[in-house]
Design a protein around this motif. Structure first.
Motif, short mmCIF file in Angstrom:
data_model
loop_
_atom_site.label_atom_id
_atom_site.label_comp_id
_atom_site.label_asym_id
_atom_site.label_seq_id
_atom_site.Cartn_x
_atom_site.Cartn_y
_atom_site.Cartn_z
N ILE A 1 148.42 16.22 -3.74
CA ILE A 1 147.33 17.11 -3.32
C ILE A 1 147.51 17.44 -1.85
CG2 ILE A 1 145.56 16.42 -5.00
CD1 ILE A 1 144.34 14.74 -2.58
N ALA A 2 146.99 18.62 -1.47
CA ALA A 2 146.82 19.00 -0.07
C ALA A 2 145.33 19.30 0.04
CB ALA A 2 147.66 20.22 0.26
N ALA A 3 144.63 18.53 0.87
CA ALA A 3 143.16 18.55 0.79
C ALA A 3 142.53 18.36 2.16
CB ALA A 3 142.72 17.42 -0.13
N PRO A 4 141.24 18.64 2.27
CA PRO A 4 140.54 18.25 3.49
C PRO A 4 140.76 16.74 3.74
CG PRO A 4 139.11 19.59 2.10
CD PRO A 4 140.36 19.33 1.32
N LYS A 5 140.80 16.36 5.04
CA LYS A 5 141.21 14.98 5.37
C LYS A 5 140.37 13.90 4.70
CE LYS A 5 143.35 15.99 9.73
NZ LYS A 5 143.26 16.09 11.15
N ASP A 6 139.04 14.12 4.63
CA ASP A 6 138.20 13.05 4.05
C ASP A 6 138.50 12.87 2.56
OD1 ASP A 6 137.13 15.59 3.67
OD2 ASP A 6 135.05 14.91 3.71
N ILE A 7 138.80 13.96 1.89
CA ILE A 7 139.11 13.86 0.45
C ILE A 7 140.48 13.21 0.25
CG2 ILE A 7 139.53 15.21 -1.67
CD1 ILE A 7 137.38 17.19 -0.59
N ALA A 8 141.44 13.59 1.09
CA ALA A 8 142.77 12.97 1.01
C ALA A 8 142.65 11.46 1.27
CB ALA A 8 143.72 13.61 2.01
#
Ligand code: GLU
Length: 400
Positions: free
Chosen positions: A249-256
Motif C-alpha cells: 500500500i501507499a497510504a497516509p502515514k497514520d494508516i501505513a
C-alpha cells in the motif's frame, strides 16, 4: 454447535480459488479440463527478476526483513509511483505485504469498526465483501450493468454514501469485468468523494499495466481527495509474479503505521527473497519493458479472438473490456433454459453446467455480485481458448 468461530462459518470460500481447485481435481482424474477460472498471467517471471531472487539467496537475504519491507523496496515503490503515476510518496507511507489480499485486509483491519459501511462498486472481485464482513463492516454493493460497461456512475456512488460510510473500495482495471475508467470518469467520481471528507478510498490498482485502448488513471491523482486515498498494488499481475506474493500500500502515514503495527503482530514482513526480486521488477520502466509489451499485446490478441468467438454464441451478450485479462459475458438470454432436469437460473448454474458438460472451468458471476454473468480469464494459450470457445458453443446448443 460448531467448534469454529462465527466469523469463519459465515465466510464464503473464494469462488475463484474453489473453481480452480475443482478443475485441478478433475485434471488429476485424467479429465481434459480447460481452466479459465483463476486469473493469473500464464507467462513466466522475467529472467532479470528471477536472477535478483537467486542473488538474494546467495547474498544471504534470508533473515527477518523490517516489518513494512526493506527500505530499498519501499524506495523502489516510491520511484515507481513518481515514474508511472506522477505521485509523491515517502518510504514511511509504504507497507509491503504478503500479496495484494494481505495488503487489503490490513487496511480493512486498521480502518473499519463494526457497523461501518464500505461501498463496493459491483461487479467486484469476490474477496472484497467477504473481507469487509470479516472485519465486521457492512459491504454496500453499488450495481453497474453491461449497458454502462460495468462502470459505476457518480450518481450511483453519491446515492450509496451515508454518514456510516468509512471506505469506498475501487478497482480499475476491474476484476472481473476488465473495465477501465477514463480520466473524466474518475474525475466525476473524485468530485463526489470530495464532498464527503470523512470517506476514504482504497484503490486497488493491481491490473495497472494491463490496459489496451485506454490509459490507466489513478484516483490518487486528484488533489482534493489524495490525502484520503490508499493505493493498493503489487507485482503479481504486471510482472507475472503471482507466486512471489508481494503486494503493497501507499497510504497516509497514520494508516501505513497502523498497517505496519497489525503486520508486526500477525505475520511480520513478506519474504525477504521475494522482496529483493520485487526491487528488480519495480525499477524496470514499464514503458521500456519488452516483457510487458509482449504480455499486453498477447492478452489483447486473445481478448479480441475470444470476444469474436463468444459473440457467435446465441444467448450471450459480450462487451469489450479494455484492461486486465477477463471477459464478463451476460447470460440473461440463457436463463430458464434446461439441460436434462437442470435449469440454468444464474451464472453459477451456467459455470457448473459448463464444467460438467464441456469441461471448461470458469467462474459464475454470483460471487462477483452479478448472477446474470460469468467470468472468463483469458490468461491462457490461444489453442486452449479456441478449444474452450468451441466447447462452450457446443454445450450451449444443447440447452433447451
Ligand atoms: N485475482 C485472481 C482472480 O480473481 C486470483 C485469485 C484470487 O485470489 O481470487 O482470479
Amino acid at each position: 454447535m460448531s467448534v469454529l468461530a462465527k466469523r469463519v462459518l459465515e465466510m464464503a470460500p473464494s469462488a475463484t480459488l474453489a473453481m480452480s481447485k475443482r478443475s485441478r481435481e478433475m485434471q488429476e482424474q485424467g479429465i481434459d479440463v480447460i481452466n479459465l477460472s483463476v486469473g493469473e498471467p500464464d507467462f513466466d517471471t522475467p529472467m532479470v527478476i528471477k536472477q535478483a531472487g537467486i542473488d538474494a539467496i546467495n547474498n544471504n537475504f534470508t533473515h527477518y526483513p523490517p516489518v513494512p519491507g526493506y527500505l530499498d523496496l519501499r524506495k523502489a515503490i516510491c520511484t515507481k509511483l513518481t515514474r508511472d503515476n506522477k505521485l509523491t510518496y515517502s518510504p514511511d507511507q509504504i507497507v509491503v505485504s504478503n500479496g495484494g489480499k494481505h495488503a487489503i485486509i490490513n487496511v480493512l483491519l486498521a480502518m473499519v469498526n463494526p457497523g461501518d459501511e464500505v461501498v463496493i462498486p459491483c461487479p467486484a472481485w469476490v474477496s472484497y465483501p467477504e473481507m469487509v464482513k470479516f472485519v465486521e463492516g457492512v459491504p454496500v454493493l453499488v450495481q453497474a450493468g453491461i449497458e454502462d460497461d460495468f462502470k459505476v456512475t457518480p450518481e450511483k456512488l453519491e446515492a450509496a454514501i451515508t454518514p456510516k460510510t468509512k471506505l469506498v473500495v475501487f478497482n480499475s482495471p476491474s476484476n472481473p469485468t476488465g473495465s477501465v475508467y477514463s480520466y473524466n470518469e474518475l474525475k466525476a467520481l473524485a468530485d463526489v468523494l470530495a464532498k464527503h471528507p470523512d470517506v476514504y478510498i482504497l484503490s486497488d490498482e493491481i491490473y495497472e499495466f494491463i490496459t489496451f485502448e485506454s490509459k490507466f488513471e489513478s484516483l490518487a491523482q486528484f488533489e482534493e481527495i489524495k490525502d484520503r486515498v490508499i493505493i493498493m498494488n503489487g507485482v503479481s499481475k504486471g510482472y507475472a509474479m503471482t507466486g512471489w506474493r508481494i503486494g503493497y500500500i501507499a497510504a497516509p502515514k497514520d494508516i501505513a503505521a497502523a498497517c505496519g503495527k497489525i503486520q508486526g503482530q500477525m505475520t511480520s514482513a513478506a519474504s525477504s527473497i521475494a522482496q529483493k526480486a520485487s526491487v528488480a521488477a519495480l525499477l524496470q520502466d514499464p514503458q521500456k519493458s519488452e516483457d510487458l509489451k509482449h504480455m499486453v499485446e498477447t492478452f489483447r490478441k486473445r481478448r479480441d479472438m475470444m470476444i469474436e468467438k463468444l459473440r457467435e454464441i446465441p444467448g450471450l451478450k459480450v462487451n469489450v473490456p479494455t484492461g486486465a485479462f477477463y471477459i464478463f459475458p451476460n447470460i440473461e438470454g440463457l436463463i430458464g433454459k434446461k439441460f436434462g432436469d437442470k435449469t440454468i437460473s444464474c451464472g453459477d448454474d451456467f459455470a457448473n453446467f459448463l464444467l460438467d458438460n464441456a469441461h471448461v472451468a470458469l467462474v459464475g458471476g454470483d460471487s462477483f455480485g452479478d448472477p446474470k454473468s460469468f467470468r472468463i480469464s483469458y490468461a491462457t494459450s490461444e489453442d486452449k481458448l479456441m478449444e474452450s470457445a468451441r466447447r462452450i458453443k457446443e454445450a450451449v446448443a444443447k440447452l433447451k
